[in-house]
Design a protein around this motif. Structure first.
Motif, PDB file in Angstrom:
ATOM      1  N   LEU A  41       0.873  -1.170   0.000  1.00 55.28           N
ATOM      2  CA  LEU A  41       0.000   0.000   0.000  1.00 55.28           C
ATOM      3  C   LEU A  41       0.909   1.217   0.000  1.00 55.28           C
ATOM      4  N   PHE A  42       0.708   2.112  -0.941  1.00 53.21           N
ATOM      5  CA  PHE A  42       1.466   3.354  -0.946  1.00 53.21           C
ATOM      6  C   PHE A  42       0.860   4.281   0.099  1.00 53.21           C
ATOM      7  N   LEU A  43       1.641   4.604   1.121  1.00 51.32           N
ATOM      8  CA  LEU A  43       1.169   5.379   2.271  1.00 51.32           C
ATOM      9  C   LEU A  43       1.833   6.755   2.238  1.00 51.32           C
ATOM     10  N   THR A  44       1.102   7.730   1.761  1.00 51.96           N
ATOM     11  CA  THR A  44       1.646   9.071   1.567  1.00 51.96           C
ATOM     12  C   THR A  44       1.050  10.060   2.552  1.00 51.96           C
ATOM     13  N   ASN A  45       1.774  11.139   2.821  1.00 48.97           N
ATOM     14  CA  ASN A  45       1.240  12.232   3.632  1.00 48.97           C
ATOM     15  C   ASN A  45       0.654  13.345   2.765  1.00 48.97           C
ATOM     16  N   ASN A  46       0.686  13.149   1.462  1.00 48.44           N
ATOM     17  CA  ASN A  46       0.224  14.175   0.527  1.00 48.44           C
ATOM     18  C   ASN A  46      -1.298  14.157   0.428  1.00 48.44           C
ATOM     19  N   THR A  47      -1.926  15.303   0.711  1.00 50.19           N
ATOM     20  CA  THR A  47      -3.388  15.404   0.613  1.00 50.19           C
ATOM     21  C   THR A  47      -3.829  16.246  -0.581  1.00 50.19           C
ATOM     22  N   THR A  48      -2.885  16.739  -1.368  1.00 46.15           N
ATOM     23  CA  THR A  48      -3.258  17.610  -2.490  1.00 46.15           C
ATOM     24  C   THR A  48      -3.788  16.811  -3.671  1.00 46.15           C
ATOM     25  N   ARG A  49      -3.426  15.522  -3.755  1.00 40.18           N
ATOM     26  CA  ARG A  49      -3.854  14.679  -4.876  1.00 40.18           C
ATOM     27  C   ARG A  49      -4.908  13.673  -4.430  1.00 40.18           C
ATOM     28  N   THR A  50      -5.788  13.321  -5.360  1.00 39.12           N
ATOM     29  CA  THR A  50      -6.708  12.201  -5.151  1.00 39.12           C
ATOM     30  C   THR A  50      -5.943  10.903  -5.387  1.00 39.12           C
ATOM     31  N   PRO A  51      -6.471   9.749  -4.939  1.00 42.35           N
ATOM     32  CA  PRO A  51      -5.820   8.482  -5.253  1.00 42.35           C
ATOM     33  C   PRO A  51      -5.616   8.276  -6.753  1.00 42.35           C
ATOM     34  N   ILE A  95      -9.505  23.607   5.046  1.00 40.69           N
ATOM     35  CA  ILE A  95      -8.404  24.297   4.385  1.00 40.69           C
ATOM     36  C   ILE A  95      -7.611  23.206   3.679  1.00 40.69           C
ATOM     37  N   GLY A  96      -7.473  23.305   2.372  1.00 39.74           N
ATOM     38  CA  GLY A  96      -6.778  22.258   1.642  1.00 39.74           C
ATOM     39  C   GLY A  96      -7.028  22.365   0.155  1.00 39.74           C
ATOM     40  N   GLU A  97      -6.458  21.435  -0.571  1.00 39.91           N
ATOM     41  CA  GLU A  97      -6.568  21.437  -2.026  1.00 39.91           C
ATOM     42  C   GLU A  97      -7.515  20.330  -2.499  1.00 39.91           C
ATOM     43  N   PHE A  98      -7.501  20.084  -3.794  1.00 33.61           N
ATOM     44  CA  PHE A  98      -8.513  19.233  -4.417  1.00 33.61           C
ATOM     45  C   PHE A  98      -8.583  17.832  -3.813  1.00 33.61           C
ATOM     46  N   GLY A  99      -7.433  17.236  -3.533  1.00 29.73           N
ATOM     47  CA  GLY A  99      -7.422  15.867  -3.012  1.00 29.73           C
ATOM     48  C   GLY A  99      -8.184  15.734  -1.706  1.00 29.73           C
ATOM     49  N   LEU A 100      -7.965  16.672  -0.795  1.00 26.97           N
ATOM     50  CA  LEU A 100      -8.637  16.631   0.505  1.00 26.97           C
ATOM     51  C   LEU A 100     -10.125  16.945   0.372  1.00 26.97           C
ATOM     52  N   LYS A 101     -10.436  17.989  -0.393  1.00 24.83           N
ATOM     53  CA  LYS A 101     -11.844  18.368  -0.546  1.00 24.83           C
ATOM     54  C   LYS A 101     -12.652  17.278  -1.249  1.00 24.83           C
ATOM     55  N   SER A 102     -12.061  16.658  -2.251  1.00 24.18           N
ATOM     56  CA  SER A 102     -12.747  15.583  -2.969  1.00 24.18           C
ATOM     57  C   SER A 102     -13.056  14.418  -2.043  1.00 24.18           C
ATOM     58  N   GLU A 103     -12.091  14.042  -1.220  1.00 24.24           N
ATOM     59  CA  GLU A 103     -12.277  12.901  -0.311  1.00 24.24           C
ATOM     60  C   GLU A 103     -13.354  13.182   0.727  1.00 24.24           C
ATOM     61  N   LEU A 104     -13.316  14.362   1.325  1.00 25.42           N
ATOM     62  CA  LEU A 104     -14.252  14.664   2.415  1.00 25.42           C
ATOM     63  C   LEU A 104     -15.651  15.018   1.915  1.00 25.42           C
ATOM     64  N   LEU A 105     -15.741  15.777   0.830  1.00 28.23           N
ATOM     65  CA  LEU A 105     -17.049  16.257   0.370  1.00 28.23           C
ATOM     66  C   LEU A 105     -17.697  15.320  -0.642  1.00 28.23           C
ATOM     67  N   ASN A 106     -16.948  14.849  -1.614  1.00 28.86           N
ATOM     68  CA  ASN A 106     -17.534  14.022  -2.674  1.00 28.86           C
ATOM     69  C   ASN A 106     -17.642  12.552  -2.298  1.00 28.86           C
ATOM     70  N   ILE A 107     -16.612  12.029  -1.637  1.00 29.92           N
ATOM     71  CA  ILE A 107     -16.576  10.592  -1.341  1.00 29.92           C
ATOM     72  C   ILE A 107     -17.197  10.302   0.021  1.00 29.92           C
ATOM     73  N   ALA A 108     -16.704  10.983   1.065  1.00 31.46           N
ATOM     74  CA  ALA A 108     -17.278  10.760   2.401  1.00 31.46           C
ATOM     75  C   ALA A 108     -18.664  11.384   2.526  1.00 31.46           C
ATOM     76  N   GLY A 109     -18.936  12.426   1.738  1.00 31.76           N
ATOM     77  CA  GLY A 109     -20.265  13.031   1.762  1.00 31.76           C
ATOM     78  C   GLY A 109     -20.482  14.031   2.880  1.00 31.76           C
ATOM     79  N   PHE A 110     -19.394  14.542   3.475  1.00 39.35           N
ATOM     80  CA  PHE A 110     -19.540  15.572   4.494  1.00 39.35           C
ATOM     81  C   PHE A 110     -20.073  16.858   3.856  1.00 39.35           C
ATOM     82  N   LYS A 111     -20.618  17.712   4.699  1.00 37.73           N
ATOM     83  CA  LYS A 111     -21.160  18.989   4.213  1.00 37.73           C
ATOM     84  C   LYS A 111     -20.253  20.139   4.643  1.00 37.73           C
TER      85      LYS A 111
END
Length: 258
Positions: A41-51, A95-111
């Motif tokens: 498993l590639f385990l990165t600390n980078n949150t700017t990119r999506t998987p 506060i963050g870039e596309f990778g973080l926002k996509s994960e939390l809002l689009n995938i996890a479905g947070f508001k």
């Protein structure tokens, strides 16, 4: 006798590539790992990119993989919050870039909620503004839980070290008087959720990376063996007198699979 590991948690920058430069010994290590039928498993600390973006970047460096083999602090943050709340009906300020926002809002479905969020989640943001910091500070002072995706104070960019997410979080911590809960390496949280995702135990796992303060300490904190490769930020001189990794190699060609 050398331990026979079945799961390799592999860092990216400094291990597989260095910015746009390929670290061939790291790429060859992944190829040999696959040939040995080991899980990874590639385990990165980078949150700017999506998987998906990570998969594409790895492809450019000669590594073919898929999103099931990528794990980021964005993913671990979503899992942590859902586990705490037992629901994804959660309001957050990000506060963050596309990778973080996509994960939390689009995938996890947070508001998204800028006024009264339950959580303020701070990830690397190269477009950070005073307004964003002020919004986060106000929410935390009013009771929002402060989460930092990772504590990296600096990030390598070519031959330069640039401010990382830990530096951003330090500013908000100073303004609020509250320290964030960090999710990414070196915290055990991301390792624990990664192991749950891929269904392996700690005693058959090893963390592979170039950074003593993030990758290796993540192993110490989570009770997982570690392999330090000296192809990135950490040198032998840096770890003199410190707790030593399970394995230290000049580069990953030195590691032989059982």
């Amino acid at each position: 006798m050398k331990k026979d590991y079945n799961l390799f948690l592999i860092d990216l920058d400094g291990t597989i590539y260095r910015g746009d430069e390929t670290i061939q010994t790291g790429v060859d290590f992944v190829h040999r790992l696959k040939e040995a039928h080991k899980d990874y498993l590639f385990l990165t600390n980078n949150t700017t990119r999506t998987p998906e973006m990570v998969v594409e970047k790895l492809k450019k460096h000669g590594v073919e993989t898929d999103v099931n083999h990528i794990y980021t602090p964005s993913m671990a943050t979503a899992s942590y919050i859902i586990n705490k709340k037992h629901t994804n009906d959660v309001e957050v300020y990000i506060i963050g870039e596309f990778g973080l926002k996509s994960e939390l809002l689009n995938i996890a479905g947070f508001k998204l909620n800028e006024i009264t969020p339950e959580y303020v989640v701070v990830g690397m943001d190269q477009d950070l503004t005073y307004k964003k910091v002020r919004t986060a500070t106000r929410a935390i002072r009013n009771g929002s839980t402060f989460i930092g995706t990772n504590a990296d104070l600096n990030l390598p960019l070519g031959h330069e070290l640039i401010p990382g997410n830990g530096s951003q979080c330090a500013m908000i911590a100073a303004a609020t008087g509250q320290q964030p809960l960090y999710i990414g390496k070196p915290e055990s949280i991301i390792v624990d959720y990664a192991l749950k995702k891929i269904h392996h135990s700690k005693d058959e796992t090893i963390i592979v990376g170039d950074n003593y303060n993030t990758d290796i300490r993540a192993g110490f904190n989570s009770g997982v063996d570690q392999m330090l490769t000296l192809t990135g930020v950490t040198t032998r001189a840096d770890i003199e007198g410190k707790r030593q990794p399970t394995i230290t190699v000049d580069n990953l060609s030195e590691f032989k699979f059982n």
